[in-house]
Design an enzyme around this catalytic site. Structure first.
Site, PDB file in Angstrom:
ATOM      1  N   LYS A 215       0.834  -1.194   0.000  1.00  0.00           N
ATOM      2  CA  LYS A 215       0.000   0.000   0.000  1.00  0.00           C
ATOM      3  C   LYS A 215       0.875   1.252   0.000  1.00  0.00           C
ATOM      4  O   LYS A 215       1.993   1.233   0.508  1.00  0.00           O
ATOM      5  CB  LYS A 215      -0.899   0.032   1.237  1.00  0.00           C
ATOM      6  CG  LYS A 215      -1.963  -1.045   1.296  1.00  0.00           C
ATOM      7  CD  LYS A 215      -2.759  -0.930   2.578  1.00  0.00           C
ATOM      8  CE  LYS A 215      -3.799  -2.026   2.697  1.00  0.00           C
ATOM      9  NZ  LYS A 215      -4.882  -1.871   1.724  1.00  0.00           N
TER      10      LYS A 215
ATOM     11  N   ARG B 248     -10.596 -11.533   1.035  1.00  0.00           N
ATOM     12  CA  ARG B 248     -11.469 -12.542   0.418  1.00  0.00           C
ATOM     13  C   ARG B 248     -10.838 -13.930   0.459  1.00  0.00           C
ATOM     14  O   ARG B 248     -11.543 -14.934   0.489  1.00  0.00           O
ATOM     15  CB  ARG B 248     -11.809 -12.116  -1.008  1.00  0.00           C
ATOM     16  CG  ARG B 248     -10.644 -12.067  -1.965  1.00  0.00           C
ATOM     17  CD  ARG B 248     -10.908 -11.195  -3.171  1.00  0.00           C
ATOM     18  NE  ARG B 248     -10.967  -9.784  -2.810  1.00  0.00           N
ATOM     19  CZ  ARG B 248     -11.235  -8.803  -3.666  1.00  0.00           C
ATOM     20  NH1 ARG B 248     -11.469  -9.094  -4.947  1.00  0.00           N
ATOM     21  NH2 ARG B 248     -11.280  -7.559  -3.269  1.00  0.00           N
TER      22      ARG B 248
END
Length: 507
Positions: free
Chosen positions: A280, A355
């Site tokens: 990130k 996920r």
């Protein structure tokens, strides 16, 4: 020398037991530091406020919703006029908000009192029990804080006294106790979501779950790395590969006698999300990534309230916990993971890791009898950009489950809004070397993430709640805090309490 604190309490709200009691007005006047007096717009205030409507209006107070006016007195607690707006337009959400505004209006006072409305009052339109629950939640949550610096041991609130008549005392006590239980659960969720990741590792999260879960009557099972390997949980193990901290799966069970339904709750527990190899950017959102386990925090927190609130549905919770770090052993782009149900997944972005860990839990949840599966996760930036910080996204394969979540969110003021599970977008997850990829295209990111998760529910009634936006607030608002919010605890509690088996199956 290690200067990073790892040993402070990750759940400081459990240090203090705020006294919540229902008392007559005279006792409140003797014991409280500040007394809230509800005032409707354009209506003469109660006598105990010590002034009339003209006096309030001369100070700029008109009784509009959210207004507060502190009135010092020489003979007892300060009085705080709290505007409720027009008569007959009040609901539990507003009462909760106004109670929080009162608590914030007198930040240095630690013994607070609020007058309860008379039963089914025209001013409030609420039962005494519902009113007492709402004010208890509002005050306790507004006064919650997570702080580990100097004076951290000082409580921000010592007591909340609810003023009620003798005939309303029993109902007020019932409501106040429900409010105390809900507020304690929410405080736990907030504590966990705000705790620094170095302190709250996956292993420490499991220890906390054993401590608070067992005390709340839950069965708690902890699965370590070797067990996860034996179980074939390739998603959780793949995300964990770059970390020096071992993963944990935590399974919680709440089992009432003769359950009226069976729910599985899955929480994303990324204790810190660096993005992995797909690192990130170093910005404010990255600094918030200790909250990427908010889903797991809210599942644990909500389940601690079920016994005391008399939930009749059986609930199983799965907390999928690891951090997501870059290192020489980290999961790489192009790697293929084999999930619990045998599905192979090509990893195109290591920052789409939530996920992956939840897929294993979803598959496990389908292996037991279950009437509905709900997962909750800080999953996609797309949901934040769609709904902002006050509304969560919801998608699912069963309209009845989605609707029950929507009603629950509206009831407790943790709203969700449905996005379409548009299955033609499933093509964005196609892989040339595996069953699917973990990442769709640049558009409809919240929907493609949900479509990924749907692959693992085996057609069981299921809904996905994306709290990426609501998990963090830039400033306090009524009973909500600045920072990691723990959004979802009240939502899941209400959903479980009011759960009804869907009769139409998956769509």
């Amino acid at each position: 020398m290690n200067t990073i604190a790892r040993d402070f309490d990750p759940i400081p709200s459990t240090r203090y037991q705020v006294r919540v009691a229902v008392v007559p007005l005279k006792q409140a006047a003797d014991e409280a530091d500040a007394l809230a007096v509800p005032v409707a717009a354009g209506v003469e205030p109660p006598e105990e406020l010590g002034t009339d409507l003209a006096g309030l209006e001369s100070a700029g107070f008109t009784g509009q919703r959210g207004q507060t006016l502190v009135l010092p007195r020489a003979d007892g607690p300060v009085r705080v006029a709290v505007g409720i707006g027009d008569r007959g337009e009040t609901d539990a959400t507003l009462v909760r908000d106004l109670a929080a505004e009162f608590a914030r209006a007198v930040p240095w006072h630690r013994k607070l009192a609020i007058e309860v409305a008379a039963g089914d009052s025209a001013d409030f339109g609420l039962t005494v029990a519902d009113f007492a629950q709402a004010v208890t939640e509002g005050v306790l949550l507004a006064r919650w804080r997570y702080f580990v610096g100097r004076d951290a041991e000082q409580p921000t609130l010592e007591s909340l006294l609810i003023v009620a008549s003798e005939e309303d005392t029993a109902a007020a006590e019932t409501g106040a106790e429900r409010g105390r239980v809900v507020a304690a659960a929410c405080s736990l969720g907030r504590d966990l979501a705000n705790c620094p990741a170095t302190t709250l590792s996956a292993v420490r999260m499991a220890e906390v779950a054993v401590e608070v879960g067992t005390a709340a009557g839950l069965e708690v099972e902890i699965f370590d790395k070797d067990q996860l390997i034996a179980m074939g949980c390739g998603g959780l193990l793949g995300v964990n590969r770059g970390s020096v901290e071992p993963p944990r799966m935590i399974r919680l069970r709440y089992q009432p006698a003769d359950p009226t339904g069976r729910i599985a709750l899955i929480g994303k527990g990324i204790m810190y999300d660096s993005g992995g190899i797909s690192l990130k950017p170093s910005d404010e959102s990255h600094a918030q990534m200790k909250n990427d386990m908010t889903g797991a925090a809210t599942v644990l927190a909500s389940m601690t309230a079920l016994r005391d609130l008399g939930c009749t549905a059986a609930v199983t919770g799965y907390l999928m916990c690891t951090d997501n770090m870059p290192s020489g052993s980290a999961m790489k782009l192009g790697d293929v993971l084999t999930m619990r149900n045998g599905t192979t997944v090509e990893v195109l972005n290591t920052d789409a890791e939530g996920r992956l860990v939840m897929a294993d839990a979803l598959a496990l949840a389908t292996e037991e009898p279950v009437d509905a599966i709900v997962d909750i996760a800080t999953l996609t930036g797309a949901c934040l950009r769609t709904f902002g910080v006050e509304i969560a996204g919801v998608m699912g394969n069963n309209p009845a489950v989605v609707e029950q979540l929507r009603r629950a969110g509206d009831s407790v003021d943790e709203p969700v809004w449905e996005l379409p599970l548009h299955r033609s977008y499933r093509s964005q997850l196609e892989s040339t070397i595996a069953d699917m990829t973990n990442m769709g295209g640049i558009n409809a990111g919240s929907i493609t993430a949900a479509l990924f998760l749907e692959e693992f529910v085996d057609g069981k009634p299921w809904a996905h709640v994306d709290i990426a936006g609501t998990a963090q607030l830039p400033a306090p608002r009524t009973w909500r805090n600045k920072g990691a919010t723990g959004f979802g605890t009240k939502l899941l509690i209400e959903f479980a309490l009011e759960f009804a088996r869907p009769t139409d199956g998956a769509a």
